[in-house]
Design a protein around this motif. Structure first.
Motif, PDB file in Angstrom:
ATOM      1  N   ALA A  56       0.822  -1.221   0.000  1.00  0.00           N
ATOM      2  CA  ALA A  56       0.000   0.000   0.000  1.00  0.00           C
ATOM      3  C   ALA A  56       0.849   1.261   0.000  1.00  0.00           C
ATOM      4  O   ALA A  56       0.618   2.194   0.773  1.00  0.00           O
ATOM      5  CB  ALA A  56      -0.958  -0.006   1.180  1.00  0.00           C
ATOM      6  N   LEU A  57       1.831   1.316  -0.890  1.00  0.00           N
ATOM      7  CA  LEU A  57       2.690   2.500  -0.962  1.00  0.00           C
ATOM      8  C   LEU A  57       1.898   3.773  -1.268  1.00  0.00           C
ATOM      9  O   LEU A  57       2.315   4.880  -0.898  1.00  0.00           O
ATOM     10  CB  LEU A  57       3.773   2.307  -2.036  1.00  0.00           C
ATOM     11  N   GLY A  58       0.772   3.630  -1.936  1.00  0.00           N
ATOM     12  CA  GLY A  58      -0.012   4.798  -2.304  1.00  0.00           C
ATOM     13  C   GLY A  58      -0.919   5.321  -1.203  1.00  0.00           C
ATOM     14  O   GLY A  58      -1.535   6.382  -1.361  1.00  0.00           O
ATOM     15  N   ALA A  68       4.720   6.658   2.908  1.00  0.00           N
ATOM     16  CA  ALA A  68       4.752   6.492   4.366  1.00  0.00           C
ATOM     17  C   ALA A  68       5.892   5.566   4.778  1.00  0.00           C
ATOM     18  O   ALA A  68       6.149   4.551   4.127  1.00  0.00           O
ATOM     19  CB  ALA A  68       3.422   5.933   4.858  1.00  0.00           C
ATOM     20  N   ASP A  69       6.580   5.924   5.865  1.00  0.00           N
ATOM     21  CA  ASP A  69       7.740   5.159   6.330  1.00  0.00           C
ATOM     22  C   ASP A  69       7.389   3.695   6.576  1.00  0.00           C
ATOM     23  O   ASP A  69       8.160   2.790   6.212  1.00  0.00           O
ATOM     24  CB  ASP A  69       8.306   5.775   7.616  1.00  0.00           C
ATOM     25  N   GLU A  70       6.238   3.468   7.177  1.00  0.00           N
ATOM     26  CA  GLU A  70       5.835   2.083   7.484  1.00  0.00           C
ATOM     27  C   GLU A  70       5.657   1.269   6.205  1.00  0.00           C
ATOM     28  O   GLU A  70       6.094   0.115   6.126  1.00  0.00           O
ATOM     29  CB  GLU A  70       4.531   2.103   8.277  1.00  0.00           C
ATOM     30  N   VAL A  72       6.974   1.946   3.232  1.00  0.00           N
ATOM     31  CA  VAL A  72       8.279   1.816   2.588  1.00  0.00           C
ATOM     32  C   VAL A  72       9.048   0.649   3.191  1.00  0.00           C
ATOM     33  O   VAL A  72       9.684  -0.140   2.482  1.00  0.00           O
ATOM     34  CB  VAL A  72       9.087   3.130   2.712  1.00  0.00           C
ATOM     35  N   ALA A  73       8.994   0.545   4.533  1.00  0.00           N
ATOM     36  CA  ALA A  73       9.696  -0.552   5.208  1.00  0.00           C
ATOM     37  C   ALA A  73       9.172  -1.905   4.742  1.00  0.00           C
ATOM     38  O   ALA A  73       9.949  -2.846   4.509  1.00  0.00           O
ATOM     39  CB  ALA A  73       9.546  -0.410   6.720  1.00  0.00           C
ATOM     40  N   LYS A  74       7.841  -2.027   4.575  1.00  0.00           N
ATOM     41  CA  LYS A  74       7.251  -3.279   4.081  1.00  0.00           C
ATOM     42  C   LYS A  74       7.757  -3.575   2.669  1.00  0.00           C
ATOM     43  O   LYS A  74       8.104  -4.718   2.350  1.00  0.00           O
ATOM     44  CB  LYS A  74       5.726  -3.179   4.064  1.00  0.00           C
ATOM     45  N   ALA A  75       7.776  -2.542   1.829  1.00  0.00           N
ATOM     46  CA  ALA A  75       8.206  -2.734   0.448  1.00  0.00           C
ATOM     47  C   ALA A  75       9.671  -3.141   0.375  1.00  0.00           C
ATOM     48  O   ALA A  75      10.038  -4.053  -0.383  1.00  0.00           O
ATOM     49  CB  ALA A  75       7.967  -1.463  -0.355  1.00  0.00           C
ATOM     50  N   ILE A  76      10.515  -2.503   1.164  1.00  0.00           N
ATOM     51  CA  ILE A  76      11.943  -2.820   1.155  1.00  0.00           C
ATOM     52  C   ILE A  76      12.186  -4.250   1.618  1.00  0.00           C
ATOM     53  O   ILE A  76      13.003  -4.985   1.040  1.00  0.00           O
ATOM     54  CB  ILE A  76      12.729  -1.819   2.019  1.00  0.00           C
ATOM     55  N   ASP A  77      11.465  -4.678   2.646  1.00  0.00           N
ATOM     56  CA  ASP A  77      11.603  -6.066   3.119  1.00  0.00           C
ATOM     57  C   ASP A  77      11.216  -7.047   2.014  1.00  0.00           C
ATOM     58  O   ASP A  77      11.889  -8.066   1.801  1.00  0.00           O
ATOM     59  CB  ASP A  77      10.718  -6.301   4.356  1.00  0.00           C
ATOM     60  N   ALA A  78      10.110  -6.756   1.315  1.00  0.00           N
ATOM     61  CA  ALA A  78       9.671  -7.642   0.236  1.00  0.00           C
ATOM     62  C   ALA A  78      10.692  -7.658  -0.895  1.00  0.00           C
ATOM     63  O   ALA A  78      11.007  -8.722  -1.453  1.00  0.00           O
ATOM     64  CB  ALA A  78       8.310  -7.183  -0.286  1.00  0.00           C
ATOM     65  N   ILE A  79      11.229  -6.511  -1.232  1.00  0.00           N
ATOM     66  CA  ILE A  79      12.174  -6.416  -2.342  1.00  0.00           C
ATOM     67  C   ILE A  79      13.481  -7.130  -2.006  1.00  0.00           C
ATOM     68  O   ILE A  79      14.120  -7.730  -2.890  1.00  0.00           O
ATOM     69  CB  ILE A  79      12.402  -4.936  -2.710  1.00  0.00           C
ATOM     70  N   LYS A  80      13.891  -7.122  -0.755  1.00  0.00           N
ATOM     71  CA  LYS A  80      15.083  -7.884  -0.350  1.00  0.00           C
ATOM     72  C   LYS A  80      14.852  -9.373  -0.613  1.00  0.00           C
ATOM     73  O   LYS A  80      15.754 -10.080  -1.089  1.00  0.00           O
ATOM     74  CB  LYS A  80      15.390  -7.642   1.124  1.00  0.00           C
ATOM     75  N   ARG A  81      13.665  -9.831  -0.273  1.00  0.00           N
ATOM     76  CA  ARG A  81      13.354 -11.243  -0.541  1.00  0.00           C
ATOM     77  C   ARG A  81      13.327 -11.511  -2.033  1.00  0.00           C
ATOM     78  O   ARG A  81      13.866 -12.510  -2.517  1.00  0.00           O
ATOM     79  CB  ARG A  81      12.013 -11.601   0.090  1.00  0.00           C
ATOM     80  N   ASN A 107       9.549  11.900  -1.660  1.00  0.00           N
ATOM     81  CA  ASN A 107      10.730  11.125  -1.229  1.00  0.00           C
ATOM     82  C   ASN A 107      11.034   9.965  -2.166  1.00  0.00           C
ATOM     83  O   ASN A 107      11.595   8.944  -1.766  1.00  0.00           O
ATOM     84  CB  ASN A 107      10.550  10.622   0.200  1.00  0.00           C
ATOM     85  N   ARG A 108      10.689  10.102  -3.433  1.00  0.00           N
ATOM     86  CA  ARG A 108      10.897   9.030  -4.404  1.00  0.00           C
ATOM     87  C   ARG A 108      12.366   8.705  -4.603  1.00  0.00           C
ATOM     88  O   ARG A 108      12.726   7.534  -4.747  1.00  0.00           O
ATOM     89  CB  ARG A 108      10.251   9.354  -5.748  1.00  0.00           C
ATOM     90  N   GLU A 109      13.228   9.714  -4.646  1.00  0.00           N
ATOM     91  CA  GLU A 109      14.632   9.468  -4.923  1.00  0.00           C
ATOM     92  C   GLU A 109      15.265   8.602  -3.838  1.00  0.00           C
ATOM     93  O   GLU A 109      16.075   7.710  -4.138  1.00  0.00           O
ATOM     94  CB  GLU A 109      15.385  10.790  -5.062  1.00  0.00           C
ATOM     95  N   GLU A 110      14.908   8.855  -2.613  1.00  0.00           N
ATOM     96  CA  GLU A 110      15.440   8.065  -1.500  1.00  0.00           C
ATOM     97  C   GLU A 110      15.003   6.601  -1.628  1.00  0.00           C
ATOM     98  O   GLU A 110      15.794   5.673  -1.458  1.00  0.00           O
ATOM     99  CB  GLU A 110      14.941   8.653  -0.183  1.00  0.00           C
ATOM    100  N   PHE A 111      13.721   6.410  -1.955  1.00  0.00           N
ATOM    101  CA  PHE A 111      13.185   5.054  -2.100  1.00  0.00           C
ATOM    102  C   PHE A 111      13.821   4.353  -3.299  1.00  0.00           C
ATOM    103  O   PHE A 111      14.241   3.194  -3.211  1.00  0.00           O
ATOM    104  CB  PHE A 111      11.669   5.116  -2.260  1.00  0.00           C
ATOM    105  N   VAL A 112      13.898   5.050  -4.438  1.00  0.00           N
ATOM    106  CA  VAL A 112      14.474   4.468  -5.650  1.00  0.00           C
ATOM    107  C   VAL A 112      15.922   4.058  -5.425  1.00  0.00           C
ATOM    108  O   VAL A 112      16.355   2.964  -5.845  1.00  0.00           O
ATOM    109  CB  VAL A 112      14.358   5.456  -6.830  1.00  0.00           C
TER     110      VAL A 112
END
Length: 511
Positions: A56-58, A68-70, A72-81, A107-112
């Motif tokens: 739910a990044l949107g 949202a930080d929360e 983003v954290a979910k997305a980063i964890d999934a992307i690591k997997r 904050n797209r650049e930080e996430f990208v």
């Protein structure tokens, strides 16, 4: 100790295409992050692995302007997997696509940067127009010959594009994604419908010629299609190429929008937990789109931006390959006793039609060729279950480029091929195609039953055997060195075929 994903030996099975290099797409959307690994980059894509994480990044981005930080954290964890999965599967290239939520975030650049560091590949943040373009190519890839308008509904945006002659026009993007709508409409699908109606008043839909078809893409609309399949008790639970009259779909959508709860509406039990509250907003968008464009019907596409992006990377020659034929050829290589025999069977069946003066349409010829390519895929199964198992493989398989009537015809073809003309294995699909189409499929299945006892599924035999029509007697002419084939078994099969084909008599001739 060597880790299992770092072994030097090739871990792939013989059931995989030899030399195929997997390709993957990491799709970072507003509602979910998904990794799909395909067996190879080709016209016909076969998924090897498909996993999504509902991040739910949107959510809330319209108000805060940030991811949202929360989430983003979910997305980063999934992307690591997902990065580890791609490594384990020895993916040649990972294409990373980010859509509405990422492109709109401050904050797209930080996430990208974080994603690129994990995957070690560049992230392509698509503009709304680019997203519309690749979604349209996804429709072209999965439904060759589609003419009409495509809509791709995500969590953050809705993309629209007209498609004609295999090409899309200038795309449009609107901030009408289901997550954004839920936020902006204060959780009211009725209010969302009004917002959609107002924003689409000046869209390309206003210029659409009435009576066209609309192609619907996106996870929420797929959930809506599955819901409608359940409500309709439709015999084929498959979203790809599912066609519904526009008036019927509008009626169902209106009921869902009018429901008192986001969790309790007609068919809500068929929706996943992550999609259940979003479906009413997807219904609001679809109903307004169908009204605005005065469409005759809606067809649902399971192929979208991911497949369209890969399609766009193909050469012009590869884009013109028939995905259904290519997919059937691959299955023939993987599961038939002799793939070369399929070419003989194609010529054998065509020669019969020539002999009796039957003229095929291009689509009839195409489906016949696919049936011939897949006529031997069930040989490893127990004899009592070859028919039903093969029907399942064809009717419910992942082949693209075939509509639901075509699947029904292929199912009957393979059912009769293995179980004879009394087979009922495909009868549940009878309502999907006209009776004459079903009959032609069964006729070809009966012809297969004549061919296989003669050839034993090996190439080089059928090209030397010819059909001839004498009056209304069908003659099967064998060369003299094939006289041993003229036994009771072959004559019985030929008689059965002749009777179904409404020939007065049949005869095997040697010499």
């Amino acid at each position: 100790m060597t880790q299992f994903w770092g072994v030097d030996a090739d871990p792939t099975a013989q059931g995989r295409l030899k030399g195929a290099l997997p390709v993957a797409v990491l799709d970072i959307g507003s509602n979910s992050v998904r990794l799909v690994v395909y067996e190879r980059h080709a016209r016909s894509l076969t998924p090897l692995y498909n996993e999504k994480s509902a991040c739910a990044l949107g959510r809330g981005i319209a108000q805060s302007g940030r991811l949202a930080d929360e989430n983003v954290a979910k997305a980063i964890d999934a992307i690591k997997r997902f990065a580890l999965v791609a490594k384990m599967m020895r993916v040649g290239q990972v294409h990373i696509l980010a859509t509405s939520a990422v492109r709109d975030a401050a904050n797209r650049e930080e996430f990208v940067s974080a994603v690129e560091a994990i995957i070690e590949a560049p992230v392509r943040v698509l503009s709304g127009e680019q997203e519309a373009h690749y979604a349209a190519l996804g429709v072209v890839a999965g439904i060759p010959g589609f003419e009409g308008v495509m809509g791709d509904l995500g969590g953050g945006s809705l993309e629209l594009s007209a498609i004609s002659g295999g090409r899309d026009g200038e795309g449009q993007s609107y901030e009408l994604g289901v997550i954004r709508l839920q936020d902006d409409a204060d959780g009211s699908p009725k209010k969302a419908a009004t917002m959609v109606r107002e924003k689409l008043a000046t869209s390309l839909l206003a210029d659409v010629v009435p009576g066209k078809q609309f192609a619907a893409i996106g996870g929420t609309w797929r959930s809506l299609a599955k819901l409608h399949l359940e409500l309709r008790d439709y015999p084929l639970h498959m979203v790809q190429d599912y066609v519904v009259p526009a008036e019927e779909m509008i009626s169902v959508c209106d009921e869902i929008v009018a429901a008192e709860s986001l969790k309790s509406y007609p068919g809500s039990g068929s929706a996943s937990n992550s999609r259940r509250e979003l479906v009413p907003f997807g219904a609001a968008v679809l109903a307004e789109v169908l009204r605005a464009g005065k469409f005759e019907s809606v067809v649902f596409s399971a192929l979208g931006v991911r497949e369209g992006y890969l399609y766009g990377l193909l050469s012009e020659a590869e884009k013109h390959v028939d995905p259904l034929i290519q997919g059937a050829e691959e299955l023939s290589v993987l599961r038939s006793r002799s793939p070369a025999h399929a070419a003989d069977l194609i010529e054998f069946t065509a020669q019969y039609f020539d002999a009796v003066g039957v003229v095929e349409t291009a689509e009839e010829k195409r489906v016949r060729q696919v049936g011939c390519l897949l006529a031997d895929i069930g040989w490893r199964a127990h004899p009592d279950y070859r028919g039903p198992q093969s029907v399942d493989s064809l009717a419910y398989g992942s082949l693209t480029g075939v509509d639901h009537p075509g699947r029904a015809v292929l199912a009957h073809m393979i059912a009769v091929r293995y179980d004879g003309l009394k087979s009922k294995s495909a009868n549940s699909l009878n309502t999907l195609a006209p009776a004459e189409m079903i009959r032609r499929g069964r006729l070809l299945g009966a012809m297969f039953r004549v061919a296989y006892p003669m050839s034993a599924a090996m190439p080089g035999v059928l090209p030397r055997i010819r059909f001839r029509l004498e009056g209304n007697t069908i003659v099967l002419a064998l060369p003299s060195d094939f006289a041993f084939l003229n036994g009771e078994h072959l004559r019985n099969r030929l008689n059965q075929f002749a009777s179904f084909a409404e020939h007065e008599d049949s005869r095997v001739e040697v010499g």
